[in-house]
Design an enzyme around this catalytic site. Structure first.
Site, short mmCIF file in Angstrom:
data_model
loop_
_atom_site.label_atom_id
_atom_site.label_comp_id
_atom_site.label_asym_id
_atom_site.label_seq_id
_atom_site.Cartn_x
_atom_site.Cartn_y
_atom_site.Cartn_z
N HIS A 1 4.59 1.69 0.60
CA HIS A 1 5.20 1.55 -0.73
C HIS A 1 6.57 0.88 -0.64
CE1 HIS A 1 2.54 3.32 -3.63
NE2 HIS A 1 2.42 4.46 -2.96
N CYS B 1 5.69 -3.64 -2.24
CA CYS B 1 6.19 -4.15 -3.52
C CYS B 1 7.68 -4.49 -3.42
CB CYS B 1 5.97 -3.11 -4.61
SG CYS B 1 4.22 -2.76 -4.91
#
Length: 370
Positions: A86, A139
């Site tokens: 993440h 991301c």
């Protein structure tokens, strides 16, 4: 010449933010480093959270692994880092400056984030004659080495951003009318281009998996679960991180706390600003030796892809496919070629994320890794 690597894969098992492909990315890259690039297994450090026999990818452990990678490095050494997990963005503190307007961070398994400034500090410690290649399949990864020069991307160049928006709008308008025309012709049974047939075949082989996007709200919720603290707010993230992790918190978090506690000087001004956050960085005195290949731009999300029933990061998978297309082990694909071909491949597969390249000019057309 030594070749050393740190590979980090975080699936966050058992949490609401669980991913599927990150650990697979690590195992795949490990094989690539050994088979294609001649790395010794003893010189590859692996941190994953799906097997307790491995070092767990907490914030402290990741920083320690990166420090052990860089500190003993000598001129001529090849250093490589692959992160799969993440990513998130934290709003800047008052008085801070950043090319992207946020702190881009990777998210360790214990929610002790590592921001772009910390990666900048690490890159500044890379010795002369050595380089560090950093692949981040996460991301908002376009800004993960703070201040690195953008060569392929739309994250930091404001003029290029505006240019891109105009081009994007023009392209969208053209695609809209083209799509309407093609649908009409297809409905009439008149025509379907070979390109469209190929695209249908490609997208049928790839299924978009989970996004690696971690909204600030989700980050805070998981942090609450792990810390047992219910009073965490966006404006109190850094003090909370320091309260929870103490000396194991990000150096930037500790510098922020130090800035808060610094007494007024004789002029009545509180010590603050860029210097207090950057701490021991070179402030541009050392030529940049870091190369960032990002899975997407700072305002974009990265995704997992399902291929033959297995999940991988879409960008990590594209890298492996591009390398496999290159031919034998002696083929040298450049950083620029790898990113551009990965961009095109992801577009063909139906992904909207756009990988980027951030580095000193001399590394743009240098071979990927070595």
């Amino acid at each position: 010449m030594a070749k050393k690597a740190v590979l980090i894969g975080i699936n966050y098992p058992g949490t609401k933010i669980e991913l599927n492909g990150c650990v697979n990315d690590v195992h795949r890259m490990h094989k690539c480093l050994v088979d294609r690039y001649g790395f010794s297994e003893k010189d590859i450090t692996v941190l994953i959270d799906t097997d307790d026999s491995y070092t767990q990818p907490t914030g402290k452990n990741i920083r320690n692994a990166l420090s052990k990678l860089i500190t003993p490095a000598k001129p001529g050494d090849v250093l490589f880092v692959h992160y799969s997990g993440h990513g998130t963005r934290v709003p800047l503190e008052e008085g801070e400056e950043d090319d992207t307007g946020f702190d881009e961070c990777i998210v360790p398994c214990d929610m002790n984030p590592i921001p772009d400034d910390d990666f900048r500090d690490l890159v500044d410690q890379v010795p002369s004659g050595c380089k560090l290649t950093f692949v981040s399949d996460s991301c908002h990864s376009g800004g993960l080495i703070d201040g690195a020069k953008e060569h392929i991307g739309e994250s930091t160049n404001k003029n290029r951003n505006q240019e891109h928006k105009v081009q994007f709008l023009e392209l969208e308008i053209w695609n809209f009318f083209y799509s309407v025309l093609m649908k009409f012709l297809a409905l009439c049974g008149i025509w379907r281009s070979q390109e469209e047939q190929d695209k249908i075949e490609i997208t049928a082989r790839y299924e978009v998996g989970k996004s690696r996007y971690l909204p600030m709200e989700s980050f805070i919720n998981v942090l609450k679960e792990k810390t047992g603290k219910d009073n965490i707010e966006i404006g109190k993230i850094r003090p909370t991180l320091f309260d929870v992790f103490g000396e194991d918190a990000s150096p930037k978090v500790k510098k922020f706390i130090k800035a808060m506690l610094t007494k007024l000087d004789q002029s009545g001004l509180v010590e603050s600003g860029r210097e207090i956050y950057r701490g021991g960085s070179s402030k541009g005195l050392v030529s940049d030796r870091g190369i960032l290949l990002s899975g997407c731009q700072t305002d974009e999300t990265s995704a997992d892809v399902k291929k033959s029933g297995e999940a991988y990061g879409a960008f990590s998978n594209a890298i492996q496919m591009v390398l496999s297309e290159g031919g034998g082990e002696k083929d040298k694909i450049t950083n620029r070629e790898l990113v551009l071909r990965a961009r095109e491949m992801l577009k063909e597969q139906g992904f909207t994320q756009r990988p980027g390249l951030y580095c000193n000019d001399r590394f743009v057309d240098a071979p990927f890794i070595c």
